[in-house]
Motif scaffolding. Structure first.
Motif, PDB file in Angstrom:
ATOM      1  N   THR A  85       0.817  -1.218   0.000  1.00 44.69           N
ATOM      2  CA  THR A  85       0.000   0.000   0.000  1.00 44.69           C
ATOM      3  C   THR A  85       0.852   1.270   0.000  1.00 44.69           C
ATOM      4  N   ALA A  86       2.005   1.241   0.687  1.00 41.44           N
ATOM      5  CA  ALA A  86       2.831   2.456   0.765  1.00 41.44           C
ATOM      6  C   ALA A  86       3.232   3.001  -0.622  1.00 41.44           C
ATOM      7  N   PRO A  87       3.393   2.159  -1.659  1.00 42.87           N
ATOM      8  CA  PRO A  87       3.702   2.732  -2.982  1.00 42.87           C
ATOM      9  C   PRO A  87       2.652   3.732  -3.484  1.00 42.87           C
ATOM     10  N   LEU A  88       1.477   3.718  -2.887  1.00 42.14           N
ATOM     11  CA  LEU A  88       0.450   4.683  -3.309  1.00 42.14           C
ATOM     12  C   LEU A  88       0.808   6.110  -2.907  1.00 42.14           C
ATOM     13  N   VAL A  89       1.720   6.250  -1.938  1.00 42.30           N
ATOM     14  CA  VAL A  89       2.156   7.594  -1.534  1.00 42.30           C
ATOM     15  C   VAL A  89       2.806   8.271  -2.753  1.00 42.30           C
ATOM     16  N   GLY A  90       3.665   7.525  -3.442  1.00 41.70           N
ATOM     17  CA  GLY A  90       4.303   8.066  -4.650  1.00 41.70           C
ATOM     18  C   GLY A  90       3.289   8.263  -5.769  1.00 41.70           C
ATOM     19  N   TYR A  91       2.396   7.316  -5.887  1.00 43.51           N
ATOM     20  CA  TYR A  91       1.380   7.354  -6.962  1.00 43.51           C
ATOM     21  C   TYR A  91       0.550   8.644  -6.868  1.00 43.51           C
ATOM     22  N   TYR A  92       0.055   8.939  -5.653  1.00 47.25           N
ATOM     23  CA  TYR A  92      -0.797  10.121  -5.503  1.00 47.25           C
ATOM     24  C   TYR A  92       0.029  11.395  -5.338  1.00 47.25           C
ATOM     25  N   GLY A  93       1.266  11.246  -4.825  1.00 49.54           N
ATOM     26  CA  GLY A  93       2.164  12.405  -4.725  1.00 49.54           C
ATOM     27  C   GLY A  93       2.404  12.987  -6.111  1.00 49.54           C
ATOM     28  N   LYS A  94       2.680  12.118  -7.069  1.00 46.49           N
ATOM     29  CA  LYS A  94       2.938  12.553  -8.454  1.00 46.49           C
ATOM     30  C   LYS A  94       1.750  13.291  -9.044  1.00 46.49           C
ATOM     31  N   ARG A  95       0.565  12.941  -8.588  1.00 47.85           N
ATOM     32  CA  ARG A  95      -0.642  13.578  -9.116  1.00 47.85           C
ATOM     33  C   ARG A  95      -1.017  14.836  -8.331  1.00 47.85           C
ATOM     34  N   GLY A  96      -0.161  15.196  -7.352  1.00 46.60           N
ATOM     35  CA  GLY A  96      -0.375  16.433  -6.591  1.00 46.60           C
ATOM     36  C   GLY A  96      -1.572  16.362  -5.654  1.00 46.60           C
ATOM     37  N   LEU A  97      -1.943  15.156  -5.222  1.00 43.52           N
ATOM     38  CA  LEU A  97      -3.180  15.022  -4.440  1.00 43.52           C
ATOM     39  C   LEU A  97      -2.929  14.781  -2.948  1.00 43.52           C
ATOM     40  N   LEU A  98      -1.639  14.620  -2.568  1.00 44.12           N
ATOM     41  CA  LEU A  98      -1.358  14.119  -1.219  1.00 44.12           C
ATOM     42  C   LEU A  98      -1.327  15.202  -0.143  1.00 44.12           C
ATOM     43  N   LEU A  99      -1.994  14.943   0.984  1.00 45.19           N
ATOM     44  CA  LEU A  99      -1.869  15.803   2.168  1.00 45.19           C
ATOM     45  C   LEU A  99      -1.506  14.904   3.343  1.00 45.19           C
ATOM     46  N   GLU A 100      -0.336  15.156   3.963  1.00 45.54           N
ATOM     47  CA  GLU A 100       0.087  14.320   5.093  1.00 45.54           C
ATOM     48  C   GLU A 100      -0.455  14.877   6.391  1.00 45.54           C
ATOM     49  N   VAL A 101      -0.983  14.002   7.254  1.00 47.77           N
ATOM     50  CA  VAL A 101      -1.336  14.445   8.603  1.00 47.77           C
ATOM     51  C   VAL A 101      -0.621  13.557   9.616  1.00 47.77           C
ATOM     52  N   ASP A 102      -0.224  14.176  10.726  1.00 50.86           N
ATOM     53  CA  ASP A 102       0.428  13.425  11.797  1.00 50.86           C
ATOM     54  C   ASP A 102      -0.672  12.749  12.617  1.00 50.86           C
ATOM     55  N   ALA A 103      -0.875  11.461  12.348  1.00 53.73           N
ATOM     56  CA  ALA A 103      -1.997  10.748  12.965  1.00 53.73           C
ATOM     57  C   ALA A 103      -1.693  10.286  14.380  1.00 53.73           C
ATOM     58  N   GLY A 104      -0.497  10.668  14.891  1.00 52.80           N
ATOM     59  CA  GLY A 104      -0.176  10.364  16.278  1.00 52.80           C
ATOM     60  C   GLY A 104      -0.747  11.433  17.204  1.00 52.80           C
ATOM     61  N   ARG A 105      -1.231  12.541  16.610  1.00 49.92           N
ATOM     62  CA  ARG A 105      -1.787  13.619  17.438  1.00 49.92           C
ATOM     63  C   ARG A 105      -3.215  13.276  17.854  1.00 49.92           C
ATOM     64  N   SER A 106      -3.829  14.185  18.622  1.00 55.03           N
ATOM     65  CA  SER A 106      -5.179  13.879  19.105  1.00 55.03           C
ATOM     66  C   SER A 106      -6.136  13.876  17.919  1.00 55.03           C
ATOM     67  N   SER A 107      -7.189  13.131  18.114  1.00 50.45           N
ATOM     68  CA  SER A 107      -8.172  12.964  17.064  1.00 50.45           C
ATOM     69  C   SER A 107      -8.787  14.312  16.640  1.00 50.45           C
ATOM     70  N   ASP A 108      -8.995  15.234  17.596  1.00 53.71           N
ATOM     71  CA  ASP A 108      -9.571  16.538  17.249  1.00 53.71           C
ATOM     72  C   ASP A 108      -8.619  17.369  16.394  1.00 53.71           C
ATOM     73  N   GLU A 109      -7.306  17.271  16.717  1.00 53.97           N
ATOM     74  CA  GLU A 109      -6.325  18.027  15.927  1.00 53.97           C
ATOM     75  C   GLU A 109      -6.274  17.508  14.487  1.00 53.97           C
ATOM     76  N   VAL A 110      -6.341  16.179  14.357  1.00 52.10           N
ATOM     77  CA  VAL A 110      -6.299  15.588  13.013  1.00 52.10           C
ATOM     78  C   VAL A 110      -7.524  16.055  12.216  1.00 52.10           C
ATOM     79  N   LEU A 111      -8.675  16.028  12.859  1.00 52.80           N
ATOM     80  CA  LEU A 111      -9.910  16.445  12.178  1.00 52.80           C
ATOM     81  C   LEU A 111      -9.808  17.902  11.714  1.00 52.80           C
ATOM     82  N   LYS A 112      -9.219  18.751  12.578  1.00 51.63           N
ATOM     83  CA  LYS A 112      -9.116  20.169  12.244  1.00 51.63           C
ATOM     84  C   LYS A 112      -8.258  20.357  10.990  1.00 51.63           C
ATOM     85  N   THR A 113      -7.131  19.618  10.922  1.00 49.99           N
ATOM     86  CA  THR A 113      -6.256  19.740   9.749  1.00 49.99           C
ATOM     87  C   THR A 113      -7.029  19.396   8.477  1.00 49.99           C
ATOM     88  N   ILE A 114      -7.846  18.357   8.565  1.00 48.52           N
ATOM     89  CA  ILE A 114      -8.584  17.918   7.371  1.00 48.52           C
ATOM     90  C   ILE A 114      -9.639  18.963   6.998  1.00 48.52           C
TER      91      ILE A 114
END
Ligand code: AMP
Length: 217
Positions: A179-208
């Protein structure tokens, strides 16, 4: 809003999707949930999928792609969707691209949930679900006030077969290799947004929600 949630098992994709659909009216499509429902109902798909799921392996692409072809054509997808757990291979991503072209739909973004393997093992091995109402607990972080029973409905709490530690490690291997190869696949298409999913659930939601597609809904 049309998003893909990409990340290892236990990175919080399902939790975030559930929170997000309380705020925006889009379909939450979890391939894992659809497969588990098929296993429970004993359908032909469920019977084929079960052995792969219990072993922590991916269900073959052709089964998943056909299942998603049908799901994406349902009416509730017209307002948008969150794909949670799909695609998981490059072949699935290519098939999705074709399906969306045919349906004249465009993806807004792919959210990458980044979290370490150790956090995943801790989160998943302690996860328990209620057989009756589906509520989710964690033996350490969010235990039921009623011990082994659900504090909402009294149902029995159980551990998913694939949440045992040896299966979790296998699922992580599968994630890194397939599955990790999809990071490159979607990165190339300019679609990727990384979130730090180790943070609290509310912080992650806010970023999205703070991203352009979150504000537009
Ligand atoms: P999940 O709940 O998303 O972790 O999915 C549970 C299991 O269902 C996975 O370990 C796989 O066996 C199977 N599964 C879910 N989604 C997919 C997919 N897109 N491709 C292949 N197998 C999948």
């Amino acid at each position: 809003m049309r998003l893909i949630f990409l990340g290892p098992p236990g990175s919080g994709k399902g939790t975030q999707a559930a929170k997000l659909i309380e705020k925006v009216q889009v379909a939450h499509i979890s391939t894992g949930d659809i497969l588990r429902e098929n296993v429970k109902l004993g359908t032909a798909l469920g019977l084929k999928a079960k052995e792969y799921m219990d072993a922590g392996k991916l269900v073959p692409d052709d089964l998943i792609i056909e299942m998603m072809r049908q799901r994406l054509q349902k009416d509730d997808c017209s307002r948008g969707f969150i794909l949670d757990g799909f695609p998981r291979t490059v072949a699935q991503a290519e098939a999705l691209e074709k399906m969306l072209n045919e349906l004249d739909m465009k993806l807004d973004a792919v959210i990458l949930f980044k979290v370490s393997d150790e956090v995943v093992v801790e989160r998943l091995s302690g996860r328990r679900g209620c057989r009756q109402c589906g509520a989710i607990y964690h033996i350490r972080f969010n235990p039921s006030l009623k011990g082994d029973s659900c504090q909402i409905c009294g149902g029995e709490l159980y551990q998913r077969d694939d949440d045992r530690e040896e299966v979790i490690r296998k699922r992580l291997d599968v994630y890194h290799s397939q599955t990790a190869p999809l990071v490159g696949y979607y990165g190339k298409r300019g679609l990727l947004l990384e979130v730090d999913a180790g943070r609290s659930s509310d912080e992650v939601l806010k970023t999205i929600l703070d991203a352009p597609w979150g504000r537009s809904e």
